[in-house]
Design a protein around this motif. Structure first.
Motif, PDB file in Angstrom:
ATOM      1  N   GLU A 160       0.828  -1.189   0.000  1.00  0.00           N
ATOM      2  CA  GLU A 160       0.000   0.000   0.000  1.00  0.00           C
ATOM      3  C   GLU A 160       0.874   1.254   0.000  1.00  0.00           C
ATOM      4  O   GLU A 160       2.040   1.200   0.413  1.00  0.00           O
ATOM      5  CB  GLU A 160      -0.921  -0.009   1.222  1.00  0.00           C
ATOM      6  CG  GLU A 160      -1.906  -1.182   1.220  1.00  0.00           C
ATOM      7  CD  GLU A 160      -2.624  -1.340   2.546  1.00  0.00           C
ATOM      8  OE1 GLU A 160      -2.308  -0.570   3.482  1.00  0.00           O
ATOM      9  OE2 GLU A 160      -3.478  -2.229   2.644  1.00  0.00           O
ATOM     10  N   PRO A 161       0.381   2.398  -0.474  1.00  0.00           N
ATOM     11  CA  PRO A 161       1.172   3.623  -0.439  1.00  0.00           C
ATOM     12  C   PRO A 161       1.738   3.876   0.955  1.00  0.00           C
ATOM     13  O   PRO A 161       1.034   3.790   1.955  1.00  0.00           O
ATOM     14  CB  PRO A 161       0.154   4.696  -0.848  1.00  0.00           C
ATOM     15  CG  PRO A 161      -0.826   3.967  -1.709  1.00  0.00           C
ATOM     16  CD  PRO A 161      -0.957   2.603  -1.096  1.00  0.00           C
ATOM     17  N   ASP A 199       0.746  -1.087  -5.452  1.00  0.00           N
ATOM     18  CA  ASP A 199       1.051   0.340  -5.400  1.00  0.00           C
ATOM     19  C   ASP A 199       2.472   0.649  -4.959  1.00  0.00           C
ATOM     20  O   ASP A 199       2.837   1.826  -4.851  1.00  0.00           O
ATOM     21  CB  ASP A 199       0.070   1.044  -4.455  1.00  0.00           C
ATOM     22  CG  ASP A 199      -1.338   1.090  -5.018  1.00  0.00           C
ATOM     23  OD1 ASP A 199      -1.485   1.319  -6.228  1.00  0.00           O
ATOM     24  OD2 ASP A 199      -2.293   0.880  -4.247  1.00  0.00           O
ATOM     25  N   THR A 200       3.279  -0.372  -4.692  1.00  0.00           N
ATOM     26  CA  THR A 200       4.678  -0.170  -4.338  1.00  0.00           C
ATOM     27  C   THR A 200       5.536  -1.119  -5.178  1.00  0.00           C
ATOM     28  O   THR A 200       5.045  -2.136  -5.666  1.00  0.00           O
ATOM     29  CB  THR A 200       4.929  -0.414  -2.831  1.00  0.00           C
ATOM     30  OG1 THR A 200       4.497  -1.735  -2.487  1.00  0.00           O
ATOM     31  CG2 THR A 200       4.194   0.603  -1.981  1.00  0.00           C
TER      32      THR A 200
END
Length: 310
Positions: A160-161, A199-200
Motif C-alpha cells: 500500500e502507499p 502500489d509499491t
C-alpha cells in the motif's frame, strides 16, 4: 539504574521475532505493557490502543513503535506528548517531513526520540566503516535480493502507499551503505518496477554518486528464490571489501575479518538505553531520504502482477 519500563505498540511479526527477545535480554529495559489491536502476551498488561495504555499504565516510561509506517506519526506524537521516550522501527515514518515535528516534541517534553536502523548495528558494519575510512574506493555495488513471501507472508501494508515495497528491506542496505562510506551520496538515477496490481515496487535499480565521483550501484529485488542475497561489494586499493549476510560478515582481500551472530536488536536497545540515560535523541533520515529520492526521479516500469500464493 533501574530498568526502563517499556511498552511495545504493535505486536506483529517484527516485534515477536526481534524486539521481544532483545528486550528480554536487555538489562536496560523491562517489558511492562503491550498496546496492540489483535495481540497480547500472557502475564503482560495488554491494551487495545495506545490511548488505553497511556491512561491505564502510567508507569510506562518508553514505547517501541512497531506498527507499519503509515499512521505511525500520530502514535509517536501522542507518546511524546505524554512524556514517553520513543523508539521508531524502520522506516521511521511514511514521509520524510513528518519526523521534524516529532523531534520538536521530544525536545519540548524532555524525552528521547530514536529513529532506528537495525542493520547498522550488525557486527561487521563498524569494522567495515573503519577499513573504508583508510581506503581508496573505486567502485561499490549492492545486491539485496530476497523472497517477499518468506519474509512478509500475507502482509498487505507493504504493498500500500507508504509501505515502501522492496525498499522495506532495501532501506536496510542503504542504512549500511550510508554508514560505512566516508562520503555522502546522492541519487543519480533509478528504475522502479511495480507489479500491475500493486502500489509499491517489487524491484528497483539505483545509481548513486558521491562528491568525489564514486559510482555506487544498488540492485533490489523481492522475487528471489533459493538462497537469499544481502551483500555490499567495494573495490578498493586494499583489495575487495565485502559486507555480507546483511552486515554479519566482513571480508577484506579475501580474508574474513568479522563473522558474528545476529546482534542488531541488542545493539538497538543498548543504544536506546544510553540515549535515555544521557537525555539525548538520535534521528537520522538519510536512508529514507534516498528512498524518497528514488520515488521522485525513478523511472517507473510495470511488470507482471504479484500474488501472495504461488
Amino acid at each position: 539504574m533501574k530498568p526502563v519500563q517499556l511498552a511495545i505498540v504493535g505486536l506483529g511479526k517484527i516485534a515477536r521475532d526481534q524486539h521481544l527477545p532483545a528486550i528480554a535480554a536487555s538489562a536496560g529495559f523491562e517489558l511492562a505493557a503491550i498496546a496492540s489491536r489483535n495481540a497480547s502476551l500472557p502475564g503482560i498488561a495488554s491494551f487495545n490502543s495506545l490511548d488505553d495504555m497511556l491512561e491505564q499504565a502510567p508507569d510506562v516510561q518508553a514505547v517501541a513503535l512497531c506498527t507499519p509506517p503509515q499512521g505511525r506519526h500520530l502514535l509517536a506524537a501522542q507518546a511524546l506528548r505524554a512524556g514517553k521516550h520513543v523508539l521508531l522501527e524502520k522506516p521511521p515514518g511514511a514521509t520524510v517531513a513528518e519526523i521534524a515535528p516529532l523531534q520538536a516534541l521530544a525536545i519540548e517534553n524532555g524525552v528521547s526520540l530514536f529513529t532506528t536502523w537495525h542493520s547498522r548495528h550488525a557486527a561487521a558494519v563498524e569494522p567495515a566503516r573503519q577499513v573504508l575510512a583508510r581506503a581508496k574506493i573505486s567502485s561499490a555495488h549492492v545486491a539485496w535480493k530476497e523472497d517477499v513471501r518468506q519474509w512478509h507472508p500475507g502482509q498487505q501494508w507493504i504493498w500500500e502507499p507508504g509501505g515502501l515495497g522492496v525498499f522495506d528491506p532495501g532501506i536496510n542496505a542503504l542504512s549500511i551503505l550510508t554508514r560505512i562510506l566516508p562520503q555522502a551520496l546522492f541519487l543519480d538515477q533509478a528504475v522502479l518496477q511495480f507489479p500491475s496490481n500493486r502500489d509499491t515496487p517489487i524491484a528497483a535499480t539505483m545509481r548513486f554518486q558521491d562528491g568525489n565521483g564514486l559510482a555506487v550501484t544498488v540492485d533490489l529485488d523481492w522475487r528471489q528464490l533459493g538462497p537469499q542475497i544481502w551483500h555490499i561489494v567495494l573495490e578498493t586499493d586494499l583489495g575487495e571489501v565485502r559486507v555480507d549476510e546483511g552486515g554479519k560478515i566482513l571480508q577484506v582481500a579475501g580474508q574474513t575479518q568479522v563473522a558474528d551472530v545476529d546482534a542488531e536488536y541488542a545493539g538497538i536497545y543498548a543504544h536506546f538505553a544510553e540515549l535515555i540515560r544521557r537525555g539525548e535523541s538520535d534521528v537520522d533520515l538519510t536512508p529514507l531520504v534516498h528512498v524518497a529520492d528514488a520515488f521522485l526521479i525513478g523511472r517507473r516500469e510495470t511488470v507482471e502482477p504479484f500474488e501472495d500464493a504461488v
